[in-house]
Design a protein around this motif. Structure first.
Motif, PDB file in Angstrom:
ATOM      1  N   GLY A  31       0.791  -1.226   0.000  1.00  0.00           N
ATOM      2  CA  GLY A  31       0.000   0.000   0.000  1.00  0.00           C
ATOM      3  C   GLY A  31       0.819   1.269   0.000  1.00  0.00           C
ATOM      4  N   LYS A  32       0.119   2.350  -0.240  1.00  0.00           N
ATOM      5  CA  LYS A  32       0.700   3.696  -0.262  1.00  0.00           C
ATOM      6  C   LYS A  32       0.050   4.545   0.826  1.00  0.00           C
ATOM      7  CE  LYS A  32       3.141   2.961  -3.965  1.00  0.00           C
ATOM      8  NZ  LYS A  32       4.487   2.492  -3.738  1.00  0.00           N
ATOM      9  N   LYS A  33       0.769   5.535   1.263  1.00  0.00           N
ATOM     10  CA  LYS A  33       0.282   6.440   2.288  1.00  0.00           C
ATOM     11  C   LYS A  33      -1.102   6.988   1.917  1.00  0.00           C
ATOM     12  CE  LYS A  33       1.466  10.705   4.680  1.00  0.00           C
ATOM     13  NZ  LYS A  33       2.461  11.766   4.856  1.00  0.00           N
ATOM     14  N   TYR A  57       4.081   0.219  13.064  1.00  0.00           N
ATOM     15  CA  TYR A  57       4.196   0.173  11.607  1.00  0.00           C
ATOM     16  C   TYR A  57       3.448   1.300  10.898  1.00  0.00           C
ATOM     17  CZ  TYR A  57       6.456  -4.275  12.269  1.00  0.00           C
ATOM     18  OH  TYR A  57       7.338  -5.260  12.646  1.00  0.00           O
ATOM     19  N   CYS A  58       3.069   2.328  11.621  1.00  0.00           N
ATOM     20  CA  CYS A  58       2.484   3.542  11.026  1.00  0.00           C
ATOM     21  C   CYS A  58       1.222   3.307  10.200  1.00  0.00           C
ATOM     22  CB  CYS A  58       3.526   4.279  10.192  1.00  0.00           C
ATOM     23  SG  CYS A  58       4.838   4.977  11.168  1.00  0.00           S
ATOM     24  N   PHE A  59       0.249   2.684  10.807  1.00  0.00           N
ATOM     25  CA  PHE A  59      -1.082   2.654  10.215  1.00  0.00           C
ATOM     26  C   PHE A  59      -2.083   2.855  11.330  1.00  0.00           C
ATOM     27  CE2 PHE A  59      -0.168  -1.869  10.972  1.00  0.00           C
ATOM     28  CZ  PHE A  59      -1.306  -2.305  11.626  1.00  0.00           C
ATOM     29  N   GLU A  60      -3.306   3.137  10.938  1.00  0.00           N
ATOM     30  CA  GLU A  60      -4.357   3.429  11.903  1.00  0.00           C
ATOM     31  C   GLU A  60      -5.547   2.517  11.644  1.00  0.00           C
ATOM     32  OE1 GLU A  60      -7.139   7.292  13.020  1.00  0.00           O
ATOM     33  OE2 GLU A  60      -5.775   7.384  11.320  1.00  0.00           O
ATOM     34  N   VAL A  61      -6.078   1.925  12.696  1.00  0.00           N
ATOM     35  CA  VAL A  61      -7.313   1.166  12.573  1.00  0.00           C
ATOM     36  C   VAL A  61      -8.443   2.187  12.711  1.00  0.00           C
ATOM     37  CG1 VAL A  61      -8.742  -0.674  13.524  1.00  0.00           C
ATOM     38  CG2 VAL A  61      -6.240  -0.894  13.558  1.00  0.00           C
ATOM     39  N   THR A  62      -9.112   2.474  11.599  1.00  0.00           N
ATOM     40  CA  THR A  62     -10.104   3.547  11.575  1.00  0.00           C
ATOM     41  C   THR A  62     -11.520   3.088  11.891  1.00  0.00           C
ATOM     42  OG1 THR A  62     -10.386   3.315   9.196  1.00  0.00           O
ATOM     43  CG2 THR A  62      -8.762   4.925   9.946  1.00  0.00           C
ATOM     44  N   GLU A  74     -11.202  -1.713   9.242  1.00  0.00           N
ATOM     45  CA  GLU A  74     -10.682  -0.792   8.233  1.00  0.00           C
ATOM     46  C   GLU A  74      -9.374  -0.167   8.731  1.00  0.00           C
ATOM     47  OE1 GLU A  74     -13.063   2.026   5.488  1.00  0.00           O
ATOM     48  OE2 GLU A  74     -12.468   3.187   7.236  1.00  0.00           O
ATOM     49  N   ILE A  75      -8.403  -0.115   7.836  1.00  0.00           N
ATOM     50  CA  ILE A  75      -7.061   0.386   8.136  1.00  0.00           C
ATOM     51  C   ILE A  75      -6.743   1.545   7.203  1.00  0.00           C
ATOM     52  CG2 ILE A  75      -4.593  -0.231   8.150  1.00  0.00           C
ATOM     53  CD1 ILE A  75      -6.277  -1.909  10.079  1.00  0.00           C
ATOM     54  N   LYS A  76      -6.080   2.571   7.724  1.00  0.00           N
ATOM     55  CA  LYS A  76      -5.544   3.658   6.899  1.00  0.00           C
ATOM     56  C   LYS A  76      -4.026   3.664   7.070  1.00  0.00           C
ATOM     57  CE  LYS A  76      -5.423   8.612   6.138  1.00  0.00           C
ATOM     58  NZ  LYS A  76      -5.817   9.932   6.646  1.00  0.00           N
ATOM     59  N   LEU A  77      -3.318   3.656   5.941  1.00  0.00           N
ATOM     60  CA  LEU A  77      -1.862   3.692   5.985  1.00  0.00           C
ATOM     61  C   LEU A  77      -1.381   5.114   6.215  1.00  0.00           C
ATOM     62  CD1 LEU A  77      -0.830   1.281   3.090  1.00  0.00           C
ATOM     63  CD2 LEU A  77      -1.189   0.790   5.502  1.00  0.00           C
ATOM     64  N   LEU A  78      -0.449   5.279   7.131  1.00  0.00           N
ATOM     65  CA  LEU A  78       0.111   6.587   7.450  1.00  0.00           C
ATOM     66  C   LEU A  78       1.468   6.794   6.792  1.00  0.00           C
ATOM     67  CD1 LEU A  78      -0.854   6.669  11.222  1.00  0.00           C
ATOM     68  CD2 LEU A  78      -2.116   7.606   9.277  1.00  0.00           C
ATOM     69  N   ASN A  85       9.305  -0.772   6.118  1.00  0.00           N
ATOM     70  CA  ASN A  85      10.100   0.251   6.820  1.00  0.00           C
ATOM     71  C   ASN A  85       9.438   0.534   8.145  1.00  0.00           C
ATOM     72  OD1 ASN A  85      11.808   0.792   4.577  1.00  0.00           O
ATOM     73  ND2 ASN A  85      10.104   1.871   3.642  1.00  0.00           N
ATOM     74  N   ARG A  86      10.178   0.342   9.223  1.00  0.00           N
ATOM     75  CA  ARG A  86       9.634   0.635  10.544  1.00  0.00           C
ATOM     76  C   ARG A  86       9.635   2.124  10.800  1.00  0.00           C
ATOM     77  NH1 ARG A  86      11.525  -3.894  14.835  1.00  0.00           N
ATOM     78  NH2 ARG A  86      10.603  -5.615  13.734  1.00  0.00           N
ATOM     79  N   LYS A  87       8.746   2.545  11.656  1.00  0.00           N
ATOM     80  CA  LYS A  87       8.639   3.947  12.021  1.00  0.00           C
ATOM     81  C   LYS A  87       9.929   4.406  12.705  1.00  0.00           C
ATOM     82  CE  LYS A  87       5.829   7.049  14.785  1.00  0.00           C
ATOM     83  NZ  LYS A  87       4.705   7.144  15.703  1.00  0.00           N
ATOM     84  N   VAL A  88      10.433   5.546  12.284  1.00  0.00           N
ATOM     85  CA  VAL A  88      11.622   6.116  12.899  1.00  0.00           C
ATOM     86  C   VAL A  88      11.164   7.103  13.960  1.00  0.00           C
ATOM     87  CG1 VAL A  88      13.700   7.461  12.506  1.00  0.00           C
ATOM     88  CG2 VAL A  88      12.910   5.867  10.763  1.00  0.00           C
TER      89      VAL A  88
END
Length: 91
Positions: A31-33, A57-62, A74-78, A85-88
């Protein structure tokens, strides 16, 4: 649940955890942001497992709704490709 126009739908009701979680991670990796993904599952542990992984992993369960046929999550990619790539943090 409000459906987003760029949503990707995956019906994993025939799968059990952890296989549904593994397949979801593979889908999210592509996926993409800003993209939304909707997963149909039978096991509510799918939701709790995703909630644990969301910040790392920078996503949100919306959205998380129980239906007669299972659970809609439902998930939104951040960020792009959250599982490659792990969140820095920091800096």
């Amino acid at each position: 649940m409000k459906t987003k126009p760029d949503a990707n739908y995956f019906d994993y009701r025939q799968l059990r955890c952890p296989l549904s979680l593994v397949r979801a991670k593979l889908a999210l990796k592509q996926g993409k942001k800003g993209q939304y993904f909707t997963f149909w599952v039978l096991d509510n542990s799918f939701y709790t497992d995703l909630k644990k992984l969301a910040q790392k992993y920078c996503f949100e369960v919306t959205s998380h709704k129980e239906k007669s046929e299972g659970w809609l999550v439902e998930i939104k990619l951040l960020q792009d490709s959250p599982f490659s790539n792990r969140k820095v943090t920091g800096n």
